[in-house]
Design a protein around this motif. Structure first.
Motif, PDB file in Angstrom:
ATOM      1  N   TRP A 270       0.340  -1.467   0.339  1.00  0.00           N
ATOM      2  CA  TRP A 270      -0.070  -0.343   0.058  1.00  0.00           C
ATOM      3  C   TRP A 270       1.137   1.165  -0.127  1.00  0.00           C
ATOM      4  O   TRP A 270       2.410   1.330   0.673  1.00  0.00           O
TER       5      TRP A 270
ATOM      6  N   ASN B 286       0.344   5.784   0.242  1.00  0.00           N
ATOM      7  CA  ASN B 286       0.105   6.358   1.248  1.00  0.00           C
ATOM      8  C   ASN B 286       0.537   7.527   0.048  1.00  0.00           C
ATOM      9  O   ASN B 286       1.778   8.079   0.558  1.00  0.00           O
TER      10      ASN B 286
ATOM     11  N   ARG C 156      -5.134   6.010  -0.907  1.00  0.00           N
ATOM     12  CA  ARG C 156      -3.664   5.002  -0.629  1.00  0.00           C
ATOM     13  C   ARG C 156      -3.814   4.065  -1.984  1.00  0.00           C
ATOM     14  O   ARG C 156      -5.292   4.145  -2.493  1.00  0.00           O
TER      15      ARG C 156
END
Length: 73
Positions: free
Chosen positions: A40, A42, A52
């Motif tokens: 992931w 951000n 995200r």
């Protein structure tokens, strides 16, 4: 200074050099031997607006630049 964008699939997000560096680290992890195959990212960690993206093998990602048009002649 040029505007830089991350194109993720059919969406485009404005990014800075620090975000681009974090993207490259995420890509290194995704493609590392023994990885989970995804990370992931951000995009705006210091912002209240959470954004995200799932970075995974096979997802089309490119960095685009837009020229600075107000340069002195």
């Amino acid at each position: 200074m040029t505007n830089r964008y991350l194109r993720y699939g059919d969406r485009r997000f404005i990014i800075n050099r620090e975000t681009e560096a974090r993207l490259h680290r995420a890509l290194d992890k995704v493609y590392a031997d023994g990885s989970a195959g995804h990370e992931w990212l951000n995009l705006y960690p210091d912002s209240e607006a959470e954004c995200r993206l799932l970075i995974a093998a096979g997802v089309p990602i490119t960095i685009e630049t837009e020229p600075y048009l107000d340069a002195p002649a």
